[in-house]
Design a protein around this motif. Structure first.
Motif, PDB file in Angstrom:
ATOM      1  N   TYR A   1       0.855  -1.180   0.000  1.00 35.84           N
ATOM      2  CA  TYR A   1       0.000   0.000   0.000  1.00 35.84           C
ATOM      3  C   TYR A   1       0.901   1.243   0.000  1.00 35.84           C
ATOM      4  N   ILE A   2       0.418   2.335  -0.630  1.00 33.51           N
ATOM      5  CA  ILE A   2       1.052   3.632  -0.469  1.00 33.51           C
ATOM      6  C   ILE A   2      -0.003   4.641  -0.027  1.00 33.51           C
ATOM      7  N   LYS A   3       0.389   5.545   0.854  1.00 31.47           N
ATOM      8  CA  LYS A   3      -0.514   6.594   1.326  1.00 31.47           C
ATOM      9  C   LYS A   3       0.165   7.955   1.156  1.00 31.47           C
ATOM     10  N   ASN A   4      -0.614   9.020   1.335  1.00 30.74           N
ATOM     11  CA  ASN A   4      -0.115  10.385   1.100  1.00 30.74           C
ATOM     12  C   ASN A   4       0.485  10.493  -0.303  1.00 30.74           C
ATOM     13  N   ILE A   5      -0.342  10.181  -1.288  1.00 30.77           N
ATOM     14  CA  ILE A   5       0.144  10.048  -2.660  1.00 30.77           C
ATOM     15  C   ILE A   5       0.238  11.384  -3.386  1.00 30.77           C
ATOM     16  N   GLY A   6      -0.308  12.456  -2.819  1.00 29.94           N
ATOM     17  CA  GLY A   6      -0.177  13.762  -3.446  1.00 29.94           C
ATOM     18  C   GLY A   6      -1.274  14.106  -4.427  1.00 29.94           C
ATOM     19  N   ILE A   7      -2.375  13.338  -4.434  1.00 28.66           N
ATOM     20  CA  ILE A   7      -3.545  13.640  -5.272  1.00 28.66           C
ATOM     21  C   ILE A   7      -4.664  14.099  -4.346  1.00 28.66           C
ATOM     22  N   SER A   8      -5.362  15.140  -4.722  1.00 29.04           N
ATOM     23  CA  SER A   8      -6.341  15.754  -3.827  1.00 29.04           C
ATOM     24  C   SER A   8      -7.499  14.810  -3.510  1.00 29.04           C
TER      25      SER A   8
END
Length: 399
Positions: free
Chosen positions: A38-45
């Motif tokens: 998993y990845i979080k805080n991906i930089g898309i609103s």
């Protein structure tokens, strides 16, 4: 030791010089040991992500005739709407499922039609079939924006993969076109109550590996169902976590890195009766169709880590999916991709690629005959049979 859970990485840590090193170490572990994360805080609103969820689900509420206006078999590009009854990812091709099917629409970055002189696999690069804007006016702008943002994210993440392997951040750049095509699917899985009772154990999608470099999955509803297979053959749940994407390493990246980056088998289980439909929106990072399956030179210290992992496991890897993109089997990635698309969508193959489909079916018949003979020998000799030549090794599609 096989993994028993899916790691969660905070992408914001890669943006700070103080925390980037620890992020790359965690990423390296996920690449070599798991192949799923998993990845979080991906930089898309959050606003764009919400629009993607709303517009994606709204597509399936369109009148049937409007969905059929963009069905996949209308075009050579394998872009558009498909349903369960026309897909060979399931063997339940049955008219009874017409109203209780898995539906999906395939989108991509848009390209002009190929020129007559282009290779046949350039047919995969074509304009998109968009649903009628009078019915869904925000659908196209929402997904065009999302695909652009995900293209940037996937490129950035691939550069981080390179750094995690002690390579220059640009190590994979040569495998991308300047106007690289990326793909996206919007998928609706019906819950099992909509299927006949004798078919309610059916998987939404059977065991498979993604084919390109990286896939980024937005789990668009609360349902569990996605599972990754560890090297002991166990299925590990990948439950939805709000604010995350699931990243799957594809066979292309495994091939380019000499097997260092693990491409992990995964599957999808249909929702239980009464849970309602499950929605999923995977983004598939593209690779140039002109790529020729060359390798990246992996540093010795990374290869040593990989070899140590394999020794600890006794080189024992149980995997339900065969590796399909082996060097020497194809001239270019586009050739392999086109054959795989025809195999997965025979209705498109029948209309646009009948010769390729015919050869695929001949190969499948030969493999089935071989398997039956092998199984008979195994029963007599007390063996379980051996390996099989994979699809494509004997198909003379591209000369």
């Amino acid at each position: 030791m096989s993994f028993s859970s899916i790691p969660v990485l905070d992408l914001s840590l890669a943006r700070s010089p103080d925390t980037k090193s620890s992020f790359l170490e965690s990423l390296r572990h996920a690449l070599l040991q798991v192949g799923f994360l998993y990845i979080k805080n991906i930089g898309i609103s959050d606003a764009l992500m919400e629009d993607v969820l709303v517009q994606g689900k709204a597509f399936f509420d369109l009148p049937e005739e409007k969905k059929m206006e963009v069905q996949m078999k209308n075009a050579q590009s394998f872009l558009g709407m498909t349903v369960l009854r026309t897909s060979e990812t399931s063997r339940l091709i049955d008219s009874r499922l017409q109203q209780t099917r898995r539906e999906q629409i395939d989108l991509s970055t848009s390209h002009p039609p190929p020129k007559p002189s282009d290779p046949i696999y350039y047919n995969l690069l074509s304009p998109i079939q968009w649903p009628d804007p009078e019915y869904l006016p925000r659908f196209r702008p929402t997904f065009e924006t999302y695909i652009r943002r995900m293209a940037t994210l996937s490129t950035t993440f691939t550069s981080l993969i390179a750094e995690a392997l002690h390579l220059p951040s640009t190590a994979f750049d040569r495998f991308f076109d300047e106007d690289q095509q990326h793909k996206l699917k919007i998928i609706k899985y019906p819950d099992l109550s909509f299927l006949p009772k004798d078919q309610q154990t059916q998987q939404g999608v059977g065991p498979h590996k993604d084919s390109m470099l990286t896939t980024y999955l937005l789990q668009a509803s609360h349902h569990r169902g996605l599972q990754a297979q560890n090297l002991s053959g166990e299925w590990i749940n990948c439950a939805p976590i709000p604010g995350t994407l699931v990243v799957a390493i594809g066979q292309g990246l495994e091939a380019l890195t000499h097997g260092v980056c693990a491409s992990t088998t995964h599957r999808v289980l249909s929702p239980e009766p009464g849970e309602g439909p499950r929605f999923s929106i995977p983004f598939f990072q593209g690779v140039s169709y002109d790529a020729t399956f060359e390798h990246v030179d992996i540093p010795d210290e990374i290869m040593a880590i990989r070899e140590e992992i394999l020794r600890e496991r006794g080189m024992d890897k149980r995997d339900d999916v065969e590796f399909t993109f082996t060097k020497g089997k194809w001239g270019h990635l586009g050739e392999a991709t086109l054959v795989n698309r025809v195999r997965s969508h025979p209705d498109v193959g029948e209309r646009w690629y009948p010769d390729i489909l015919r050869r695929i079916r001949e190969e499948q018949r030969e493999n089935n005959d071989e398997k039956e003979m092998k199984d008979e020998v195994a029963m007599i000799e007390g063996e379980d049979g051996g390996g099989w030549k994979s699809l494509g090794e004997r198909i003379g599609v591209f000369g």
